[in-house]
Write a protein that holds these residues in place. Structure first.
Motif, PDB file in Angstrom:
ATOM      1  N   ASN A 107       0.917  -1.167   0.244  1.00  0.00           N
ATOM      2  CA  ASN A 107       0.041  -0.366   0.364  1.00  0.00           C
ATOM      3  C   ASN A 107       1.217   1.280  -0.283  1.00  0.00           C
ATOM      4  OD1 ASN A 107      -1.822   2.147   0.097  1.00  0.00           O
ATOM      5  ND2 ASN A 107      -2.469   1.171   2.215  1.00  0.00           N
ATOM      6  N   SER A 150       0.076   4.143  -0.587  1.00  0.00           N
ATOM      7  CA  SER A 150       0.088   5.624  -0.235  1.00  0.00           C
ATOM      8  C   SER A 150       0.584   6.352   0.979  1.00  0.00           C
ATOM      9  CB  SER A 150      -2.183   5.440  -0.101  1.00  0.00           C
ATOM     10  OG  SER A 150      -2.086   4.777   1.421  1.00  0.00           O
ATOM     11  N   THR A 167      -2.993   8.256  -3.085  1.00  0.00           N
ATOM     12  CA  THR A 167      -3.565   7.484  -2.992  1.00  0.00           C
ATOM     13  C   THR A 167      -2.759   6.559  -3.917  1.00  0.00           C
ATOM     14  OG1 THR A 167      -5.080   7.546  -4.415  1.00  0.00           O
ATOM     15  CG2 THR A 167      -6.289   8.577  -2.516  1.00  0.00           C
ATOM     16  N   ASP A 168      -1.950   5.990  -4.358  1.00  0.00           N
ATOM     17  CA  ASP A 168      -1.095   5.211  -5.469  1.00  0.00           C
ATOM     18  C   ASP A 168       0.118   5.680  -5.240  1.00  0.00           C
ATOM     19  OD1 ASP A 168      -1.573   2.880  -6.989  1.00  0.00           O
ATOM     20  OD2 ASP A 168      -2.600   3.605  -8.492  1.00  0.00           O
ATOM     21  N   TRP A 169       0.525   4.984  -6.672  1.00  0.00           N
ATOM     22  CA  TRP A 169       1.678   4.864  -6.294  1.00  0.00           C
ATOM     23  C   TRP A 169       2.006   6.176  -7.339  1.00  0.00           C
ATOM     24  CZ3 TRP A 169       5.442   1.084  -5.304  1.00  0.00           C
ATOM     25  CH2 TRP A 169       4.729  -0.176  -4.785  1.00  0.00           C
ATOM     26  N   TYR A 186       1.647   2.152 -10.880  1.00  0.00           N
ATOM     27  CA  TYR A 186       1.948   0.390 -10.778  1.00  0.00           C
ATOM     28  C   TYR A 186       2.785   0.429 -12.035  1.00  0.00           C
ATOM     29  CZ  TYR A 186       2.674  -4.225  -9.773  1.00  0.00           C
ATOM     30  OH  TYR A 186       2.934  -5.833 -10.407  1.00  0.00           O
TER      31      TYR A 186
END
Length: 178
Positions: A21, A23, A47-49, A53
């Motif tokens: 995760n 985030s 909230t993400d890479w 990703y």
């Protein structure tokens, strides 16, 4: 207490970063304002890479394929909870630098010493390669920079222009190998 195993990652392990995760809530970040670096309120939930990703998956794969070093931290269930990568190519004019390309710890496992242990493992590898320093393009979040300073990193004395121009908001750091 969390039991963590650290081991070298192979190509087939790359897909395991999907378990992490990445985030991060960024309250403050370091920015250049009127020619001076200072903390600026960001108030942003990432909230993400960062860069997606696929970018991080491909970077991890490239590091392994190009004889770099990738080390993972695994919990007692053999789930990847963090990883670090060090690129093998030397650069620099006055020092032999190697690039710390990635360091991620899953959100729920931060502040447990995992990042520091991964960093120490990779620093030993850089010494084996006869590097002088590790170069880090750190995300500018206040907590990220505080982590690197706490483990002994300093602002770089020899700026890599290409890496800087890739993301001018990154904080260019280095770690002196003994």
């Amino acid at each position: 207490m969390l039991s963590v195993e650290y081991r070298k990652l192979a190509i087939e392990d790359c897909v395991l970063i999907n378990d992490i995760n990445p985030s991060q809530y960024i309250n403050n970040a370091w920015r250049e304002v009127d020619g001076k670096r200072q903390l600026v309120k960001i108030n942003y939930q990432d909230t993400d890479w960062a860069n997606g990703y696929e970018h991080h998956f491909n970077s991890l794969k490239a590091t392994i394929l190009n004889n770099g070093e990738a080390v993972g931290a695994f919990d007692q269930n053999n789930k990847l909870i963090g990883f670090i990568t060090l690129n093998r190519e030397f650069f620099g004019e006055n020092y032999k630098y190697v690039l710390l390309d990635q360091l991620f710890i899953s959100l729920e496992h931060r502040n447990k010493g995992i990042g520091k242990m991964l960093f120490l493992i990779i620093a030993e590898k850089a010494k084996e390669w006869k590097a002088d320093k590790i170069y880090i393009c750190a995300g500018s979040a206040e907590e990220t920079i505080a982590f690197y300073f706490a483990i002994g990193c300093k602002e770089t004395v020899e700026m890599n222009k290409k890496l800087y121009e890739n993301d001018p908001n990154d904080y260019q750091l280095e770690f002196q190998l003994q």
